[in-house]
Motif scaffolding. Structure first.
Motif, PDB file in Angstrom:
ATOM      1  N   SER A 206       0.942  -1.166   0.046  1.00 61.20           N
ATOM      2  CA  SER A 206      -0.007   0.024   0.095  1.00 61.20           C
ATOM      3  C   SER A 206       0.933   1.337   0.060  1.00 61.20           C
ATOM      4  N   LYS A 332      -2.861   5.177 -13.264  1.00 58.04           N
ATOM      5  CA  LYS A 332      -4.073   4.144 -12.862  1.00 58.04           C
ATOM      6  C   LYS A 332      -3.891   3.873 -11.388  1.00 58.04           C
ATOM      7  N   SER A 333      -2.855   3.559 -10.938  1.00 61.99           N
ATOM      8  CA  SER A 333      -2.725   3.012  -9.538  1.00 61.99           C
ATOM      9  C   SER A 333      -2.616   4.064  -8.466  1.00 61.99           C
ATOM     10  N   ILE A 335      -4.467   6.822  -9.070  1.00 63.43           N
ATOM     11  CA  ILE A 335      -5.825   7.296  -9.066  1.00 63.43           C
ATOM     12  C   ILE A 335      -6.812   6.407  -8.107  1.00 63.43           C
ATOM     13  N   GLU A 336      -6.526   5.118  -8.520  1.00 65.20           N
ATOM     14  CA  GLU A 336      -7.359   4.093  -7.696  1.00 65.20           C
ATOM     15  C   GLU A 336      -6.892   4.021  -6.199  1.00 65.20           C
ATOM     16  N   ALA A 337      -5.690   4.613  -5.945  1.00 63.06           N
ATOM     17  CA  ALA A 337      -5.413   4.638  -4.182  1.00 63.06           C
ATOM     18  C   ALA A 337      -6.223   5.862  -3.838  1.00 63.06           C
ATOM     19  N   HIS A 338      -6.781   6.599  -4.665  1.00 61.08           N
ATOM     20  CA  HIS A 338      -7.538   7.783  -3.949  1.00 61.08           C
ATOM     21  C   HIS A 338      -8.941   7.257  -4.312  1.00 61.08           C
ATOM     22  N   GLU A 339      -9.360   6.095  -4.416  1.00 58.82           N
ATOM     23  CA  GLU A 339     -10.657   5.327  -4.436  1.00 58.82           C
ATOM     24  C   GLU A 339     -11.276   6.136  -5.870  1.00 58.82           C
ATOM     25  N   GLY A 340     -10.645   6.369  -6.635  1.00 55.87           N
ATOM     26  CA  GLY A 340     -11.086   6.883  -8.094  1.00 55.87           C
ATOM     27  C   GLY A 340     -11.018   6.100  -9.186  1.00 55.87           C
ATOM     28  N   THR A 341     -11.448   6.643 -10.569  1.00 49.61           N
ATOM     29  CA  THR A 341     -11.328   5.742 -11.763  1.00 49.61           C
ATOM     30  C   THR A 341     -10.591   6.682 -12.855  1.00 49.61           C
ATOM     31  N   SER A 343     -10.392   6.938 -17.238  1.00 46.32           N
ATOM     32  CA  SER A 343     -10.656   6.089 -18.645  1.00 46.32           C
ATOM     33  C   SER A 343     -10.062   6.903 -19.548  1.00 46.32           C
TER      34      SER A 343
END
Length: 362
Positions: A206, A332-333, A335-341, A343
């Motif tokens: 993490s 991408k990782s 943004i996903e660490a911020h609980e986002g998406t 595209s």
């Protein structure tokens, strides 16, 4: 119908057929065949037991073949898959009839056979993807070696020039050499940071998110300013559009800046002609959308599909890629660490649009 129900059904039908066979064979043997062979007296009644036993043994053998032969074929198929042979089973003609339906004894295990066939297809697909990934990794290692070697060559070259006692360099020349060394050192530092982040994400470690509540519009404005001041971005134009300039939310400024800068610099690096890079920020209920769009040369369908994959070093121009092949995967990782998406939408000669969606957490 479940396999247990079909098994019981087939077993009961087999028992019924065994009883019917006995009612046919025993009278036929005792009244028709045995008397002709001279075994018709009462003292040969023990032969009834022999006939019943003989018929029963034949029926047990047939039952064993009926229930067991599909299992042997399934075991052979599993062994084939275990040896990484994902081609269709050679004996498939034993499983299906001419109409493509399961034969009676294989119909009993249709779920098992269907799942095995599905697993075979998935394993075959995974094998192909694994081969592509291994090739991409080899190409990436060669590329990253080149990317690290190139700035090292510059650093070594300028250092050699500065240390050469045969030349008396002016202060301006020395300053230029040192600036080049600093730029190349910064580039190498970014490469190493990319590798470090990639290894942490790849190892499921993490990355610590230290969120602070800030004005997201002002933050993006500063990121755009930093990116536009890069020498490579001097010929490009940046624009920011926002519904409101007073929008606060929680995010990690260091990591989000890294993600946005990667997107901006990708647009800069892969578009030689001057382009317009527009950033639009809008709030939708409890979510924030950051849309980064350019009117550049766009991307191919293959590049879009692999853009967020690690080790993919695709490029839409003839120039050599300056990155590690990890940039967009890291974006991408992060943004996903911020609980986002995140595209992407793109078409050749029609530009590219990235859409980042983040939850608004104050």
């Amino acid at each position: 119908m479940k396999i247990q129900q079909r098994f019981i059904q087939h077993l009961l039908l087999g028992f019924v057929f065994w009883l019917l066979l006995l009612t046919l064979t025993v009278p036929l043997a005792m009244e028709g065949i045995l008397p002709k062979l001279g075994f018709g007296d009462e003292r040969y009644e023990w032969l009834v037991t022999v006939v019943i036993g003989f018929v029963t043994i034949l029926w047990i053998i047939w039952f064993g073949w009926y229930f067991g032969s599909p299992l042997l074929l399934v075991m052979k198929w599993i062994d084939q898959l275990g040896n990484e042979d994902f081609s269709p089973l050679i004996e498939r003609n034993k499983i299906y009839n001419r109409k493509g339906k399961f034969k009676m004894r294989f119909h009993l295990y249709q779920e098992v056979i269907t799942q095995l066939d599905h697993m075979r297809a998935q394993l075959q697909k995974a094998k192909g993807e694994r081969a592509q990934l291994e090739k991409a990794k080899r190409d990436w290692i060669a590329g990253i070696s080149h990317d690290l070697k190139t700035p090292l060559t510059y650093i070594k070259g300028y250092s050699t020039l500065l240390l050469n006692p045969d030349y008396d360099w002016s202060k301006e020349e020395q300053r230029n050499f040192i600036q080049e060394i600093d730029d190349k050192g910064t580039h190498m530092e970014q490469l190493v940071q990319d590798l470090n982040l990639a290894m942490r994400f790849d190892g499921s470690q993490s990355v610590p998110i230290r969120k602070t509540t800030q004005n997201i519009v002002s933050f993006v404005q500063h990121v755009i300013a930093d990116s536009s001041n890069d020498l490579r971005a001097q010929k490009h134009h940046f624009e920011l559009q926002a519904e409101s300039h007073d929008l606060t939310m929680g995010f990690d400024p260091h990591l989000l800046k890294r993600a946005l800068q990667n997107i901006y610099m990708n647009a800069v690096i892969h578009n030689e002609a001057p382009i317009m890079i527009t950033t639009a920020i809008e709030k939708q209920q409890e979510m924030l959308n950051i849309c980064i769009q350019d009117n550049g040369i766009g991307m191919t369908e293959e590049t879009q599909q692999n853009l967020f994959n690690r080790y993919y070093r695709g490029t839409t121009t003839e120039q050599k890629s300056e990155g590690t092949g990890l940039g967009m995967a890291i974006v991408k990782s992060l943004i996903e660490a911020h609980e986002g998406t995140i595209s992407v939408e793109s078409a050749l000669q029609q530009g590219t649009k990235f859409t980042i969606t983040l939850p608004i957490l104050n």
